[in-house]
Design an enzyme around this catalytic site. Structure first.
Site, PDB file in Angstrom:
ATOM      1  N   TYR A 182     -34.619  -7.402 -41.028  1.00  0.00           N
ATOM      2  CA  TYR A 182     -35.389  -8.194 -42.423  1.00  0.00           C
ATOM      3  C   TYR A 182     -34.956  -9.730 -42.174  1.00  0.00           C
ATOM      4  CZ  TYR A 182     -35.863  -8.661 -47.220  1.00  0.00           C
ATOM      5  OH  TYR A 182     -37.318  -9.535 -48.589  1.00  0.00           O
ATOM      6  N   SER A 218     -36.003 -15.797 -48.039  1.00  0.00           N
ATOM      7  CA  SER A 218     -35.355 -14.668 -48.706  1.00  0.00           C
ATOM      8  C   SER A 218     -33.871 -15.502 -48.469  1.00  0.00           C
ATOM      9  CB  SER A 218     -35.179 -12.865 -47.858  1.00  0.00           C
ATOM     10  OG  SER A 218     -33.836 -12.341 -48.209  1.00  0.00           O
TER      11      SER A 218
END
Length: 267
Positions: free
Chosen positions: A161, A148
């Site tokens: 995350y 990501s």
């Protein structure tokens, strides 16, 4: 045929029942690959498989909890049996739980680590075992992990995350080195998607509002766009195209990289 043609390749895509994973599966099919969709969402996964196979492509579904070693072994075996081989793995399955660090819950961190980190590592493990010389498939191949843009920027409320997606990047590079040094014949790369307005992406925007970091979803999304030089959110097809490239012979001398697909946000 082009260097991006995947005719004859056999792929397993995790988390492919919907969202980016489904788009990746569809793009692999359009490039000529046979695809097995692996997901815990059985009904949605079967529906996606049926939709993608309607045009004559070979597409199947296997229930796969990426945190379970035994599920991986079964999914890889079923992929090889139903598709007639296995030479592409896309580790797409992932979860994101938004929280300011001051409010972070240990169980949320464990869940993200379990899916995003453990799930990715187990996938590479079983891909290597199958794709390496002497394995059940034995013809080498390509693994693409979905990291990501969160691994490359300091964005508030996604520390957990971001940490897990940074781990995906590190695992990718070490796996690529091991594969090369040990002669597995498997290239391993990852991509860094920017924000995409899927259910997961829009939930993040809502969570940012709930955390007091933006007055409304429109402002939260607008803030991301302002940080993105190309001036828009990502599309699922942007991510899928990058995966197809990394799986193809167009990337045959590329391994161990993290490819930003983020409109320049993480530069």
């Amino acid at each position: 045929m082009t260097q991006f043609d995947l005719t004859g390749r056999k792929a397993l895509v995790t988390g492919a029942a919907r969202g980016i994973g489904a788009a990746i599966a569809e793009s692999l099919v359009k490039a000529g690959a046979s695809v097995m969709i692996g997901d815990i969402l059985a009904e949605a996964g079967r529906e996606t498989a049926a939709r993608l196979s309607a045009g004559g492509a070979k597409v199947g579904f296997v229930k796969l909890d990426v945190t379970r070693d035994e599920d991986w072994a079964a999914a890889v075996a079923e992929t090889s049996a139903k598709l007639g081989g296995f030479d592409i793995l896309v580790n797409n399955a992932g979860i994101e739980i938004t929280s300011l660090i001051i409010n972070v819950e240990a169980e949320d961190l464990r869940n993200m680590c379990n899916v995003n980190v453990v799930g990715t590592a187990l996938g590479i493990k079983h891909a290597f075992r199958s794709m390496q010389p002497g394995g059940s498939a034995g013809k080498g191949g390509a693994v693409v992990n979905i990291s990501s843009v969160a691994a490359t920027i300091a964005f508030p409320a996604i520390a957990g995350y971001s940490g897990t997606k940074s781990a995906v990047d590190r695992i990718t590079r070490i796996a690529a080195m091991e594969s090369g040094k040990l002669g597995y014949g498997v290239r391993v790369n990852c991509i860094y998607p920017g924000l995409v307005p899927t259910d997961m992406g829009m939930k993040l925007a809502s969570d940012i509002v709930a955390a007091g970091l933006a007055p409304n979803v429109e402002t939260a999304v607008g803030g991301v766009i302002e940080q993105t030089p190309l001036g828009r959110l990502g599309e699922v097809g942007d991510m899928a195209d990058a995966v197809v490239f990394l799986c193809s012979d167009g990337a045959k001398f590329i391994t161990g990289i993290g490819l930003p697909v983020d409109g320049g946000m993480g530069m």
